[in-house]
Motif scaffolding. Sequence first.
Motif, PDB file in Angstrom:
ATOM      1  N   SER A 144       0.800  -1.219   0.000  1.00 53.35           N
ATOM      2  CA  SER A 144       0.000   0.000   0.000  1.00 53.35           C
ATOM      3  C   SER A 144       0.836   1.273   0.000  1.00 53.35           C
ATOM      4  CB  SER A 144      -0.954   0.006   1.199  1.00 53.35           C
ATOM      5  OG  SER A 144      -1.876  -1.050   1.102  1.00 53.35           O
ATOM      6  N   GLY A 145       1.989   1.259   0.651  1.00 50.04           N
ATOM      7  CA  GLY A 145       2.847   2.439   0.633  1.00 50.04           C
ATOM      8  C   GLY A 145       3.233   2.820  -0.779  1.00 50.04           C
ATOM      9  N   ALA A 146       3.645   1.834  -1.563  1.00 46.46           N
ATOM     10  CA  ALA A 146       4.011   2.084  -2.960  1.00 46.46           C
ATOM     11  C   ALA A 146       2.795   2.486  -3.786  1.00 46.46           C
ATOM     12  CB  ALA A 146       4.668   0.842  -3.557  1.00 46.46           C
ATOM     13  N   LEU A 147       1.651   1.859  -3.518  1.00 42.09           N
ATOM     14  CA  LEU A 147       0.440   2.168  -4.285  1.00 42.09           C
ATOM     15  C   LEU A 147      -0.048   3.581  -4.003  1.00 42.09           C
ATOM     16  CD1 LEU A 147      -1.437  -1.239  -3.921  1.00 42.09           C
ATOM     17  CD2 LEU A 147       0.035  -0.456  -5.786  1.00 42.09           C
ATOM     18  N   PHE A 148       0.050   4.015  -2.771  1.00 42.80           N
ATOM     19  CA  PHE A 148      -0.316   5.394  -2.457  1.00 42.80           C
ATOM     20  C   PHE A 148       0.679   6.376  -3.068  1.00 42.80           C
ATOM     21  CE2 PHE A 148      -3.551   3.806   0.275  1.00 42.80           C
ATOM     22  CZ  PHE A 148      -4.418   4.873   0.499  1.00 42.80           C
ATOM     23  N   ALA A 149       1.912   5.937  -3.268  1.00 40.93           N
ATOM     24  CA  ALA A 149       2.880   6.784  -3.975  1.00 40.93           C
ATOM     25  C   ALA A 149       2.454   6.974  -5.428  1.00 40.93           C
ATOM     26  CB  ALA A 149       4.272   6.153  -3.914  1.00 40.93           C
ATOM     27  N   LEU A 150       1.977   5.904  -6.054  1.00 38.28           N
ATOM     28  CA  LEU A 150       1.480   6.022  -7.421  1.00 38.28           C
ATOM     29  C   LEU A 150       0.285   6.973  -7.468  1.00 38.28           C
ATOM     30  CD1 LEU A 150       1.602   2.304  -8.670  1.00 38.28           C
ATOM     31  CD2 LEU A 150       3.418   4.021  -8.667  1.00 38.28           C
ATOM     32  N   ALA A 151      -0.605   6.855  -6.474  1.00 36.90           N
ATOM     33  CA  ALA A 151      -1.757   7.752  -6.417  1.00 36.90           C
ATOM     34  C   ALA A 151      -1.304   9.202  -6.254  1.00 36.90           C
ATOM     35  CB  ALA A 151      -2.673   7.355  -5.259  1.00 36.90           C
ATOM     36  N   GLY A 152      -0.306   9.426  -5.392  1.00 37.92           N
ATOM     37  CA  GLY A 152       0.204  10.773  -5.199  1.00 37.92           C
ATOM     38  C   GLY A 152       0.800  11.340  -6.462  1.00 37.92           C
ATOM     39  N   ALA A 153       1.516  10.499  -7.209  1.00 35.03           N
ATOM     40  CA  ALA A 153       2.123  10.950  -8.466  1.00 35.03           C
ATOM     41  C   ALA A 153       1.049  11.292  -9.499  1.00 35.03           C
ATOM     42  CB  ALA A 153       3.058   9.875  -9.008  1.00 35.03           C
ATOM     43  N   VAL A 154       0.025  10.447  -9.601  1.00 29.65           N
ATOM     44  CA  VAL A 154      -1.056  10.697 -10.561  1.00 29.65           C
ATOM     45  C   VAL A 154      -1.792  11.988 -10.208  1.00 29.65           C
ATOM     46  CG1 VAL A 154      -3.297   9.865 -11.383  1.00 29.65           C
ATOM     47  CG2 VAL A 154      -1.370   8.280 -11.198  1.00 29.65           C
ATOM     48  N   ILE A 155      -2.080  12.193  -8.935  1.00 28.16           N
ATOM     49  CA  ILE A 155      -2.772  13.409  -8.511  1.00 28.16           C
ATOM     50  C   ILE A 155      -1.931  14.640  -8.817  1.00 28.16           C
ATOM     51  CG2 ILE A 155      -3.556  14.701  -6.476  1.00 28.16           C
ATOM     52  CD1 ILE A 155      -4.503  12.020  -5.312  1.00 28.16           C
ATOM     53  N   TRP A 156      -0.629  14.560  -8.568  1.00 29.90           N
ATOM     54  CA  TRP A 156       0.244  15.694  -8.881  1.00 29.90           C
ATOM     55  C   TRP A 156       0.241  15.989 -10.381  1.00 29.90           C
ATOM     56  CZ3 TRP A 156       2.530  19.578  -6.472  1.00 29.90           C
ATOM     57  CH2 TRP A 156       3.492  20.309  -7.179  1.00 29.90           C
ATOM     58  N   LEU A 157       0.320  14.945 -11.181  1.00 32.85           N
ATOM     59  CA  LEU A 157       0.312  15.124 -12.635  1.00 32.85           C
ATOM     60  C   LEU A 157      -0.975  15.777 -13.109  1.00 32.85           C
ATOM     61  CD1 LEU A 157       1.846  11.819 -14.051  1.00 32.85           C
ATOM     62  CD2 LEU A 157       2.634  14.129 -14.515  1.00 32.85           C
ATOM     63  N   ARG A 158      -2.102  15.244 -12.659  1.00 33.32           N
ATOM     64  CA  ARG A 158      -3.382  15.768 -13.120  1.00 33.32           C
ATOM     65  C   ARG A 158      -3.578  17.215 -12.659  1.00 33.32           C
ATOM     66  NH1 ARG A 158      -2.395  12.252 -15.820  1.00 33.32           N
ATOM     67  NH2 ARG A 158      -3.508  10.273 -16.125  1.00 33.32           N
ATOM     68  N   THR A 159      -3.133  17.518 -11.461  1.00 36.07           N
ATOM     69  CA  THR A 159      -3.276  18.879 -10.940  1.00 36.07           C
ATOM     70  C   THR A 159      -2.433  19.866 -11.739  1.00 36.07           C
ATOM     71  OG1 THR A 159      -3.685  18.056  -8.696  1.00 36.07           O
ATOM     72  CG2 THR A 159      -2.992  20.349  -8.905  1.00 36.07           C
ATOM     73  N   THR A 160      -1.183  19.515 -11.986  1.00 35.71           N
ATOM     74  CA  THR A 160      -0.298  20.425 -12.716  1.00 35.71           C
ATOM     75  C   THR A 160      -0.703  20.536 -14.181  1.00 35.71           C
ATOM     76  OG1 THR A 160       1.271  18.576 -13.008  1.00 35.71           O
ATOM     77  CG2 THR A 160       1.679  20.096 -11.178  1.00 35.71           C
ATOM     78  N   GLU A 161      -1.253  19.445 -14.739  1.00 32.97           N
ATOM     79  CA  GLU A 161      -1.715  19.511 -16.125  1.00 32.97           C
ATOM     80  C   GLU A 161      -2.873  20.489 -16.267  1.00 32.97           C
ATOM     81  OE1 GLU A 161      -2.709  15.554 -17.141  1.00 32.97           O
ATOM     82  OE2 GLU A 161      -0.645  14.945 -17.583  1.00 32.97           O
ATOM     83  N   ARG A 162      -3.825  20.425 -15.336  1.00 34.29           N
ATOM     84  CA  ARG A 162      -4.968  21.339 -15.389  1.00 34.29           C
ATOM     85  C   ARG A 162      -4.522  22.781 -15.181  1.00 34.29           C
ATOM     86  NH1 ARG A 162      -7.579  17.343 -12.290  1.00 34.29           N
ATOM     87  NH2 ARG A 162      -7.226  18.556 -10.394  1.00 34.29           N
ATOM     88  N   ASP A 163      -3.673  22.992 -14.163  1.00 30.87           N
ATOM     89  CA  ASP A 163      -3.285  24.359 -13.849  1.00 30.87           C
ATOM     90  C   ASP A 163      -2.339  24.957 -14.882  1.00 30.87           C
ATOM     91  OD1 ASP A 163      -4.842  24.445 -11.580  1.00 30.87           O
ATOM     92  OD2 ASP A 163      -3.272  23.676 -10.275  1.00 30.87           O
ATOM     93  N   ALA A 164      -1.578  24.083 -15.581  1.00 22.58           N
ATOM     94  CA  ALA A 164      -0.681  24.594 -16.618  1.00 22.58           C
ATOM     95  C   ALA A 164      -1.463  25.147 -17.805  1.00 22.58           C
ATOM     96  CB  ALA A 164       0.258  23.491 -17.087  1.00 22.58           C
ATOM     97  N   SER A 165      -2.706  24.683 -17.974  1.00 24.00           N
ATOM     98  CA  SER A 165      -3.525  25.163 -19.085  1.00 24.00           C
ATOM     99  C   SER A 165      -4.223  26.483 -18.753  1.00 24.00           C
ATOM    100  CB  SER A 165      -4.581  24.119 -19.456  1.00 24.00           C
ATOM    101  OG  SER A 165      -5.492  23.931 -18.379  1.00 24.00           O
ATOM    102  N   GLU A 166      -4.142  26.892 -17.477  1.00 23.72           N
ATOM    103  CA  GLU A 166      -4.755  28.145 -17.072  1.00 23.72           C
ATOM    104  C   GLU A 166      -3.730  29.276 -17.147  1.00 23.72           C
ATOM    105  OE1 GLU A 166      -6.340  27.652 -13.202  1.00 23.72           O
ATOM    106  OE2 GLU A 166      -7.732  26.046 -13.771  1.00 23.72           O
ATOM    107  N   PRO A 167      -4.172  30.482 -17.436  1.00 29.00           N
ATOM    108  CA  PRO A 167      -3.234  31.607 -17.476  1.00 29.00           C
ATOM    109  C   PRO A 167      -2.764  31.974 -16.069  1.00 29.00           C
ATOM    110  CG  PRO A 167      -5.495  32.367 -17.787  1.00 29.00           C
ATOM    111  CD  PRO A 167      -5.535  30.874 -17.804  1.00 29.00           C
TER     112      PRO A 167
END
Length: 224
Positions: A144-167
């Motif tokens: 679970s520690g590793a799996l939550f790391a994957l979740a953290g990475a995915v959340i970071w990616l999705r967050t930065t992808e959305r915000d990078a498209s905003e001015p």
Amino acid sequence: MAQPGAGSVHNPTQNTIGHALLIGLLCLYALPEILLFLLGLLGGDLPFLRGKMYQNFAFWAGLLGDWRPNYPGQTIAMFFTYGFVHTGMLHLGMNALTLWGLGRTLLEDVSPRRFIAIYCAGVLGGAVGHAVLTTRPFPMVGASGALFALAGAVIWLRTTERDASEPDPTWRDYIRDLIWPLTALTFINVVMYYALDGGLAWEAHLGGFVAGMTTMAALPRQNS
């Protein structure tokens, strides 16, 4: 276009390597349970054998204190071995399904090398989180520690992808986009904690999540 931290991976070779990596991890997950099953068929005492497996490969916070290890190097090895030991087939199956789902999602955006870095950071982060935060003498096992790391990475990616498209995104934009997934993960952990009568290693989940998100944020940008 380049996104902060990563970019989409569409190379067929890397996709093949990524799937092979996931299958390899699944095999490592299953190996201890397969060995226990075979030893049981040969007449082995399964509760005794599982107990021995925990003694030698689980994470024991007491070993960081005055407990004596069973073999040289166990105090270091347990920071990684615990992630490939499970409490049974149900625990194994849940983590295997989670790995396949989250792993495939993350591998769409990062290379296999980056995936390995995030996964290993999660295994280590989960152990550190448990070591620092736990007050219980019980062993800790599971991926679970590793799996939550994957979740953290995915959340970071999705967050930065959305915000990078905003001015001109601000820190408030990043916090706003992190609130809902973090709230959902917290709710899931609270429900599981009480459902398992306190038997959930939430410390490892938190440590792995922080390690995965931090590692993803620290990785250099990967061009798509």
